[in-house]
Design a protein around this motif. Structure first.
Motif, mmCIF file in Angstrom:
data_model
loop_
_atom_site.group_PDB
_atom_site.id
_atom_site.type_symbol
_atom_site.label_atom_id
_atom_site.label_comp_id
_atom_site.label_asym_id
_atom_site.label_seq_id
_atom_site.Cartn_x
_atom_site.Cartn_y
_atom_site.Cartn_z
ATOM 1 N N ASP A 50 0.756 -1.069 -0.053
ATOM 2 C CA ASP A 50 0.050 0.148 -0.053
ATOM 3 C C ASP A 50 0.945 1.127 -0.069
ATOM 4 O OD1 ASP A 50 0.665 0.368 2.484
ATOM 5 O OD2 ASP A 50 -1.055 -0.078 3.580
ATOM 6 N N LYS A 51 0.133 2.406 -0.043
ATOM 7 C CA LYS A 51 0.730 3.788 -0.131
ATOM 8 C C LYS A 51 1.658 3.929 1.123
ATOM 9 C CE LYS A 51 -1.681 7.486 -0.196
ATOM 10 N NZ LYS A 51 -2.415 8.734 -0.601
ATOM 11 N N ASN A 52 1.295 3.601 2.243
ATOM 12 C CA ASN A 52 2.076 3.836 3.532
ATOM 13 C C ASN A 52 3.403 2.943 3.404
ATOM 14 O OD1 ASN A 52 0.248 5.708 4.743
ATOM 15 N ND2 ASN A 52 -0.884 4.187 5.540
ATOM 16 N N THR A 53 3.191 1.869 2.839
ATOM 17 C CA THR A 53 4.350 1.060 2.935
ATOM 18 C C THR A 53 5.394 1.636 1.852
ATOM 19 O OG1 THR A 53 3.078 -1.030 3.610
ATOM 20 C CG2 THR A 53 5.231 -1.511 2.455
ATOM 21 N N LEU A 54 5.089 1.960 0.623
ATOM 22 C CA LEU A 54 5.702 2.564 -0.365
ATOM 23 C C LEU A 54 6.497 3.870 0.251
ATOM 24 C CD1 LEU A 54 6.643 2.957 -3.082
ATOM 25 C CD2 LEU A 54 4.753 3.908 -3.842
ATOM 26 N N PHE A 55 5.710 4.564 1.270
ATOM 27 C CA PHE A 55 6.201 5.686 1.770
ATOM 28 C C PHE A 55 7.712 5.317 2.508
ATOM 29 C CE2 PHE A 55 6.788 8.761 5.278
ATOM 30 C CZ PHE A 55 7.106 9.867 4.548
ATOM 31 N N ALA A 56 7.217 4.365 3.396
ATOM 32 C CA ALA A 56 8.298 3.950 4.446
ATOM 33 C C ALA A 56 9.480 3.165 3.376
ATOM 34 C CB ALA A 56 7.660 2.823 5.079
ATOM 35 N N VAL A 57 9.388 2.642 2.620
ATOM 36 C CA VAL A 57 10.233 2.179 1.645
ATOM 37 C C VAL A 57 11.367 3.609 1.050
ATOM 38 C CG1 VAL A 57 10.956 0.989 -0.475
ATOM 39 C CG2 VAL A 57 9.581 -0.062 1.167
ATOM 40 N N VAL A 58 10.407 4.450 0.727
ATOM 41 C CA VAL A 58 11.386 5.567 0.030
ATOM 42 C C VAL A 58 11.930 6.200 1.294
ATOM 43 C CG1 VAL A 58 10.362 8.000 -0.971
ATOM 44 C CG2 VAL A 58 9.397 5.928 -1.766
ATOM 45 N N LEU A 59 11.219 6.507 2.054
ATOM 46 C CA LEU A 59 11.920 7.304 3.403
ATOM 47 C C LEU A 59 13.089 6.402 3.976
ATOM 48 C CD1 LEU A 59 12.025 9.598 5.270
ATOM 49 C CD2 LEU A 59 10.362 8.299 6.804
ATOM 50 N N ARG A 95 12.414 17.058 3.050
ATOM 51 C CA ARG A 95 10.990 16.906 3.067
ATOM 52 C C ARG A 95 10.187 15.754 3.559
ATOM 53 N NH1 ARG A 95 11.702 19.767 -2.759
ATOM 54 N NH2 ARG A 95 12.125 22.012 -2.021
ATOM 55 N N LEU A 96 10.750 14.569 3.019
ATOM 56 C CA LEU A 96 10.238 13.429 3.425
ATOM 57 C C LEU A 96 10.192 13.227 4.907
ATOM 58 C CD1 LEU A 96 11.926 10.961 0.986
ATOM 59 C CD2 LEU A 96 9.499 11.632 0.803
ATOM 60 N N VAL A 97 11.111 13.620 5.719
ATOM 61 C CA VAL A 97 11.050 13.526 7.293
ATOM 62 C C VAL A 97 10.210 14.422 7.578
ATOM 63 C CG1 VAL A 97 12.530 13.711 9.323
ATOM 64 C CG2 VAL A 97 13.415 12.668 7.147
ATOM 65 N N MET A 98 10.124 15.642 7.121
ATOM 66 C CA MET A 98 8.964 16.485 7.727
ATOM 67 C C MET A 98 7.646 16.014 7.400
ATOM 68 S SD MET A 98 10.781 20.207 6.429
ATOM 69 C CE MET A 98 9.364 21.136 6.687
ATOM 70 N N PRO A 108 4.761 6.104 16.787
ATOM 71 C CA PRO A 108 6.298 5.560 16.306
ATOM 72 C C PRO A 108 6.288 5.535 14.718
ATOM 73 C CG PRO A 108 5.041 3.962 17.806
ATOM 74 C CD PRO A 108 4.131 5.145 17.434
ATOM 75 N N VAL A 109 7.481 5.694 14.044
ATOM 76 C CA VAL A 109 7.723 5.623 12.948
ATOM 77 C C VAL A 109 8.285 4.495 12.264
ATOM 78 C CG1 VAL A 109 8.229 8.225 12.968
ATOM 79 C CG2 VAL A 109 10.145 6.614 13.264
ATOM 80 N N PRO A 110 8.320 4.304 11.062
ATOM 81 C CA PRO A 110 8.815 3.065 10.432
ATOM 82 C C PRO A 110 10.146 2.749 10.754
ATOM 83 C CG PRO A 110 7.329 4.181 8.645
ATOM 84 C CD PRO A 110 7.524 5.116 9.792
ATOM 85 N N ALA A 111 10.450 1.561 11.081
ATOM 86 C CA ALA A 111 11.948 1.239 11.288
ATOM 87 C C ALA A 111 12.499 2.159 12.575
ATOM 88 C CB ALA A 111 12.765 1.212 10.166
ATOM 89 N N GLU A 112 11.737 2.552 13.510
ATOM 90 C CA GLU A 112 12.230 3.600 14.418
ATOM 91 C C GLU A 112 13.464 2.860 15.192
ATOM 92 O OE1 GLU A 112 10.524 5.907 18.497
ATOM 93 O OE2 GLU A 112 9.242 5.500 16.800
ATOM 94 N N GLU A 113 13.541 1.613 15.563
ATOM 95 C CA GLU A 113 14.548 1.087 16.448
ATOM 96 C C GLU A 113 15.873 1.128 15.808
ATOM 97 O OE1 GLU A 113 15.535 -3.466 18.098
ATOM 98 O OE2 GLU A 113 13.457 -2.590 18.541
ATOM 99 N N ALA A 114 15.848 0.925 14.205
ATOM 100 C CA ALA A 114 17.049 0.819 13.508
ATOM 101 C C ALA A 114 17.370 2.454 13.306
ATOM 102 C CB ALA A 114 16.605 0.229 11.967
ATOM 103 N N ARG A 115 16.370 3.138 13.005
ATOM 104 C CA ARG A 115 16.669 4.573 13.107
ATOM 105 C C ARG A 115 17.341 5.168 14.292
ATOM 106 N NH1 ARG A 115 11.662 6.894 9.886
ATOM 107 N NH2 ARG A 115 12.334 9.066 10.566
ATOM 108 N N THR A 116 16.912 4.672 15.508
ATOM 109 C CA THR A 116 17.488 5.056 16.688
ATOM 110 C C THR A 116 18.851 4.770 17.008
ATOM 111 O OG1 THR A 116 15.217 5.284 17.638
ATOM 112 C CG2 THR A 116 17.104 5.105 19.261
#
Length: 188
Positions: A50-59, A95-98, A108-116
């Motif tokens: 879905d669109k949310n998953t695509l956004f997570a991949v793009v980010l 812009r994507l992060v904003m 919580p954001v996608p992949a928050e643990e890895a990003r942390t």
């Protein structure tokens, strides 16, 4: 000619990056992404969900590219300059992060643990410079000064004047980060 799924995925990701950077998740349209990528909507859903998953991949991809281009450093003023230069050349990453912040807020954001963990690498690098005892705050304010400076061109113009260039601002950001480090040093 054989179908190249890798090339299609790359076109979709490039189109989705531009679409999400311009419109966020809520405003992005899969139809526009498909048209720009010269792919069909079904391919987008098959490859990315879905669109949310695509956004997570793009980010995730944008942040990985940023991390590769601007590795952590004990020298926070120099790091701020490199980060400033990256965001200036690649405004879509910021812009994507904003958009993520606007749309998810405190959730919580996608992949928050890895990003942390990645931010912890920045903190560890800053702490290795031996300045002060709260590298977390210095890293946070370095990221904030750099990102906000690029993300808010209207504030730069209204506060600093239309003749204050991005080159001037880059130097100002580095000086402010130096001052943060000096303030930390004076308190230890």
């Amino acid at each position: 000619m054989a179908y190249d799924s890798t090339a299609t995925k790359e076109r979709i990701l490039a189109a989705a990056t531009a679409e999400f950077a311009a419109h966020g998740v809520a405003g992005a349209r899969v139809d526009r992404i498909a048209a720009e990528a010269k792919a069909n909507k079904r391919a987008i859903y098959d490859y990315f969900g879905d669109k949310n998953t695509l956004f997570a991949v793009v980010l995730e991809r944008a942040l990985a590219e940023l991390a590769d281009a601007v590795p952590p450093s004990a020298d926070l003023p120099a790091y701020a300059e490199r980060l400033f230069d990256y965001h200036r050349a690649h405004p879509e990453a910021l812009r994507l992060v904003m958009w993520e912040a606007l749309e998810l807020g405190e959730k919580p954001v996608p992949a928050e643990e890895a990003r942390t963990a990645h931010y912890q690498d920045k903190i560890d690098a800053a702490a290795s410079g031996g300045q002060g005892d709260d590298a977390r705050a210095r890293v946070f304010f370095t990221l904030a000064l750099t990102g906000w400076s690029i993300a808010m061109p209207q504030l730069r113009r209204m506060v600093l004047g239309s003749d204050h260039s991005l080159d001037d601002l880059r130097a100002d950001v580095a000086q402010a980060v130096r001052a943060l480090s000096a303030a930390d040093d004076s308190q230890t």
